[in-house]
Write a protein that holds these residues in place. Sequence first.
Motif, PDB file in Angstrom:
ATOM      1  N   LEU A 190      -2.913   7.168   5.213  1.00  0.00           N
ATOM      2  CA  LEU A 190      -2.444   6.566   4.757  1.00  0.00           C
ATOM      3  C   LEU A 190      -1.050   5.861   5.881  1.00  0.00           C
ATOM      4  N   GLU A 240       0.445   3.716  -2.627  1.00  0.00           N
ATOM      5  CA  GLU A 240      -0.248   4.874  -2.106  1.00  0.00           C
ATOM      6  C   GLU A 240       0.687   6.174  -2.300  1.00  0.00           C
ATOM      7  N   ARG A 261       0.727  -1.435   0.029  1.00  0.00           N
ATOM      8  CA  ARG A 261      -0.038   0.269  -0.224  1.00  0.00           C
ATOM      9  C   ARG A 261       0.809   1.594   0.127  1.00  0.00           C
TER      10      ARG A 261
END
Length: 442
Positions: free
Chosen positions: A57, A24, A20
Amino acid sequence: MTQLRELRPATIEGAADAARVLAEVLAPTVAQGAILRRPRMVALAERLRLDARAVALLRRLRARRGPAPVRLPLPGLPMAVLLDPLDVARLLAGEPGPFEPAAGLKRAALDHFQPHGVLVSRGRVRARRRAFTETALQTPNPVHAIAPELTARAEETARTLLRRAGETGELDWDTFAEQWWRLVRTVALGTAARDDTALTDELARLRTRANWAFAAPRDEAGHRRLAAGIQRYLDAAEPGTLAAAIAAAAPDSDIEPADQVAHWLFAFDAAGITAFRTLALLAANPAQDEWARQELPGAGPSPFERLRACVLDTVRLWPTTPMILRQSTAPSTWHGRKFAAGTTFLVFAPLFHRDPDSLGDTADRFTPELWLDGRADEHPALVPFSAGPGVCPGRNVVLLTTSTLLAALLREQRFGIAAGAVPAAPVPAGIDHFRIRLSLLR
């Protein structure tokens, strides 16, 4: 088998987190252009709020996993992303060893147009090039010796910008950038370079290749053309320019002054983006605009402390160098976890510059006052110009140039937002400066 079963979920979870972060955080940042901004990708990032999603995130990972760095399993390039503000201070203070500024990925990018620059140098030659750079740029001084000439040229640039903008009633990025580069070439290399767009176009072409780092072969002939073009102006150094400051510093052959100037020009591009964004933030925030204008009466060189604070907070909100890299030269331990020598540690500046856990309501508000009232000093991870021994040696020259031009513009004109997503609060995590248009208010 029991031990394997106990380890497997954590391993899977760690791999998923790393994936991730790659997708991201790193991928959108690299796609926008680490060395030269790609307009289409910057526009897409703003539309999809990719910068805000990256910060969110990393904050979620920190809340769930704790403050230890997140390992990224890149083949042949071990990397870790810092999550703890105190780790940022430790990393940036620990150079040139055990955390080396000349990280491999950074070298791969910057080698395209400044293979002998300070940031990609190591050891004794780096120390000598750094000392030369600090001498020429007069790093500790808020007002460089070129300030009288710079002020006159900034005022001329402001008059030209306002005249051009007056033809349409708006100031857009293309108009601003054209005049900004004329100012930069003049300040750095002299009036003979003012209209030498071929020089900065060559730099831009090499920076486009540098966006690809390892993936693009170096254009040796292009670099030789750029270096020769710069050296021509250095050989005829005009008084009142950075070229004259270079001549006064008496560099020897190891310094490679043309490559140092290539980096300064590269940095001035980010400074121009920041100056234009600062105008937009002042236009969107009338209280801060009035606050900044209180120090404008009078002419001549000035530290312009309030305008400098505005520029600093613009870079806090929208870092022009969102990824700060350092490569370890020895094994290190972070929050009980061991990382091998050769690990590249990454500071994703927006995480710390926009962190409500430490900054509270200030995180997403234009708050230039925090750079003057001591609050910024309380946050070691606020690093608009990096920090530690590797802090940007041109910090004061950049702040002098941007604030002097902003002062010249604001003395003559008030601005509003004609186009572009620049609300007063919350300030968006990403901004497409290419499409901002400022209206001229009566």
